[in-house]
Design a protein around this motif. Structure first.
Motif, short mmCIF file in Angstrom:
data_model
loop_
_atom_site.label_atom_id
_atom_site.label_comp_id
_atom_site.label_asym_id
_atom_site.label_seq_id
_atom_site.Cartn_x
_atom_site.Cartn_y
_atom_site.Cartn_z
N PHE A 175 4.71 34.94 -32.65
CA PHE A 175 5.66 33.85 -32.49
C PHE A 175 4.85 32.55 -32.50
CE2 PHE A 175 8.12 37.23 -30.26
CZ PHE A 175 9.27 37.18 -31.04
N VAL A 176 5.35 31.54 -33.17
CA VAL A 176 4.60 30.28 -33.24
C VAL A 176 5.51 29.10 -32.90
CG1 VAL A 176 3.13 31.24 -35.05
CG2 VAL A 176 5.10 29.85 -35.71
N LEU A 197 0.38 28.28 -30.24
CA LEU A 197 0.69 26.86 -30.13
C LEU A 197 -0.48 26.03 -30.64
CD1 LEU A 197 2.02 26.87 -26.44
CD2 LEU A 197 3.40 27.05 -28.52
N LEU A 198 -0.22 24.76 -30.89
CA LEU A 198 -1.30 23.84 -31.23
C LEU A 198 -2.03 23.41 -29.97
CD1 LEU A 198 0.27 21.46 -33.92
CD2 LEU A 198 -1.34 23.34 -34.28
N THR A 199 -3.28 23.02 -30.13
CA THR A 199 -4.08 22.53 -29.01
C THR A 199 -3.34 21.40 -28.29
OG1 THR A 199 -6.14 23.12 -30.10
CG2 THR A 199 -6.26 21.45 -28.37
N MET A 200 -3.31 21.48 -26.96
CA MET A 200 -2.61 20.49 -26.15
C MET A 200 -3.60 19.53 -25.50
SD MET A 200 0.60 21.30 -26.42
CE MET A 200 1.69 22.66 -26.83
N VAL A 226 7.50 34.38 -36.80
CA VAL A 226 8.72 33.63 -36.53
C VAL A 226 8.37 32.36 -35.76
CG1 VAL A 226 10.89 33.60 -35.21
CG2 VAL A 226 10.28 35.63 -36.54
N PHE A 227 8.95 31.25 -36.19
CA PHE A 227 8.75 29.97 -35.51
C PHE A 227 9.83 29.82 -34.43
CE2 PHE A 227 9.37 25.51 -34.76
CZ PHE A 227 8.16 24.88 -34.99
N LEU A 228 9.39 29.66 -33.18
CA LEU A 228 10.32 29.45 -32.07
C LEU A 228 10.47 27.93 -31.86
CD1 LEU A 228 9.11 32.11 -29.47
CD2 LEU A 228 11.04 32.28 -31.07
#
Length: 201
Positions: free
Chosen positions: A6-7, A37-40, A82-84
């Motif tokens: 999941f992304v 996720l992308l780096t936060m 799948v993009f959430l």
């Protein structure tokens, strides 16, 4: 078998408690899955991992990666299953990018424009299966996408790619050519053109 990925490549400010609660439930419902996720910035990553633990989720199932090189970003994003989407404030360009990369999106169609962008993109792409009306439906649909070892998500992807190829949706070159035709039409009509035209781009 590999992990079901999941992304969500949205910015941090779109990651609301409601969305994170839903993601935690989805990951619990799909034990062989991760959330990419992308780096936060700052302490956000540590905070999200701590929030995952509080929800009874292994924090190692949430992974972060740096921004992708512009020329490679669609290829990288295509590795998601799948993009959430975020819930209160939808993905906009991130949803369009994911669809262009062949990654199905699951979203909640909210009451405001920022909460309906991804739903609009999905409907335009002919992938209504990814549009939920409630957060409960969103969770259910995301979990359902992983069924049969991810074959359901693969089916969605094949349908998405078929639709994109047939309709030309998200084809920037095609859109640009049509937009040029509209500009030429407007110039020919001039500032005092009396006829009103409705043109689908």
């Amino acid at each position: 078998a590999g992990k079901f990925r999941f992304v969500c490549f949205n910015n941090l400010y779109k990651v609301t408690p409601e969305a994170f609660d839903a993601w935690a439930k989805i990951l619990k419902g799909v034990p062989n899955s991760i959330l990419w996720l992308l780096t936060m910035p700052g302490q956000a990553e540590a905070y999200l991992k701590k929030a995952a633990s509080k929800r009874g989720l292994d924090p190692n199932r949430i992974i972060f990666s740096a921004l992708f090189p512009r020329e490679e970003h669609l290829e990288w994003k295509s590795h998601g299953n799948v993009f959430l989407d975020s819930i209160v404030y939808n993905a906009h360009s991130s949803a369009a990018d994911s669809l262009a990369a062949g990654v199905p999106v699951v979203t909640v169609a909210g009451p405001s424009m920022p909460a309906r962008v991804a739903a609009s993109l999905l409907l335009t792409s002919g992938l209504q299966v990814g549009v939920a009306r409630t957060t409960s439906d969103y969770i259910r649909m995301a979990i359902a996408s992983s069924k049969s070892d991810g074959k359901e998500a693969t089916r969605w992807r094949k349908q998405l790619n078929k639709n994109l190829e047939k309709q030309g949706t998200l084809n920037i070159g095609r859109w640009a050519k049509r937009f040029e035709l509209l500009i030429e039409m407007a110039l020919k009509l001039g500032p005092h053109g009396k006829r009103f035209h409705l043109v689908h781009v």
